[in-house]
Design an enzyme around this catalytic site. Sequence first.
Site, short mmCIF file in Angstrom:
data_model
loop_
_atom_site.label_atom_id
_atom_site.label_comp_id
_atom_site.label_asym_id
_atom_site.label_seq_id
_atom_site.Cartn_x
_atom_site.Cartn_y
_atom_site.Cartn_z
N SER A 82 2.92 -10.48 -9.68
CA SER A 82 3.20 -9.14 -9.16
C SER A 82 4.67 -8.83 -8.96
CB SER A 82 2.45 -8.93 -7.84
OG SER A 82 1.08 -8.71 -8.09
N TYR A 172 -3.10 -2.36 -0.81
CA TYR A 172 -2.49 -2.95 -2.01
C TYR A 172 -3.49 -2.96 -3.16
CZ TYR A 172 0.34 -6.26 -4.74
OH TYR A 172 1.10 -6.87 -5.71
N SER A 173 -3.11 -2.39 -4.29
CA SER A 173 -4.02 -2.31 -5.43
C SER A 173 -3.25 -2.43 -6.73
CB SER A 173 -4.78 -0.99 -5.41
OG SER A 173 -5.55 -0.83 -6.58
#
Length: 352
Positions: A82, A172-173
């Site tokens: 991420s 959060y996605s």
Amino acid sequence: MSLLRALLAVPVSLMLLALTPAASPAPSAPAAQPTDTLLPSLVAQGGAPAAALLAKEQSGGGTRYAEAGPGIARADHFRAGSITKTFIAAVVLQLASEHRLKLSDTVEQHLPGLVRGAGNDGRGLTLRALLTHTSGLSDFTTDTRGLVPLTPVQAVRIALTHPPAGPGRYSYSNTNYVLLGMVIQQVTGDSYATEAERRIIAPLRLTGTSFPGSRTSLPSPHGRAYTTDGSDITGLDPRVAGAAGELVSTLADLDRFYAALLGGRLLSPYWLHEMTDTRTAHGLYGMGLFPVKLPCGTTVWGHNGRIAGSYVRTAATVGGRRVLTFRVNTTWIADPDLEPALLATEFCPRTS
């Protein structure tokens, strides 16, 4: 649960040789720091096969490397998970600075008809909401566990089988950043990878950083990557994450990137302020960055990255004058207290 530990729980959700003339004395390596002595704990207590860190300080501190465990090296390429989101956010904000999009634009304006279903509606979602994880869109990796290669449209459609979270709430996605990758292509005509390479990777000379697309192998040199049960997962299709976590990088490149970003080399002061403004996400997240306030009062900015077989964390002080990246070659650190302890030891003033 503390903010830091909550952020660590989200799913997906590095060497330059200095040559001196033969007649000159070789420069001495920076002295080992307490942070380096904590590194073996990531192996002994954290359950990682191996761990490594690279710290850099602009004000005369130089660069410091440490490792623990076998099969890991300073120049290794690894999957950065991420941390990809920081690159994507920087590209979107550059496009905003060029007036090619606005953060108030809706998803519908750029991707008409795509985000519809189960109560989700792109007509009411802004790019700002995607950047700050306040869109409410479900995380597609909750369904795929980050192991199923998907096209961006497939990932979004999986997310749209679930109703949205509460409006404006931080959630959060990975779906948010897959959509941002699609927006970048719609606006520029080029893929998010091409735009990131042109705008960030090439100017900063991040020679070990790449967007592999569907390439399952890592560039050389690299070590092995393992799941928490010890299975070798070095070969992985990056389409399991796409624009939310595809990036491959090195310790040195990530240090250089975050130092440059927070030092104002990629964004103007106005847009860097936007990136680090956490008000939309209620203090939890900016845009591709999140802050952590350490026990000594110092705040560091950065991101973590988790993808099957790799966990990496970069943190830097305001202005990017001091930066640390560490990694382990497995998916999880078993003891969640180790990361905050390592950050505090690195960035908080030491007393004799």
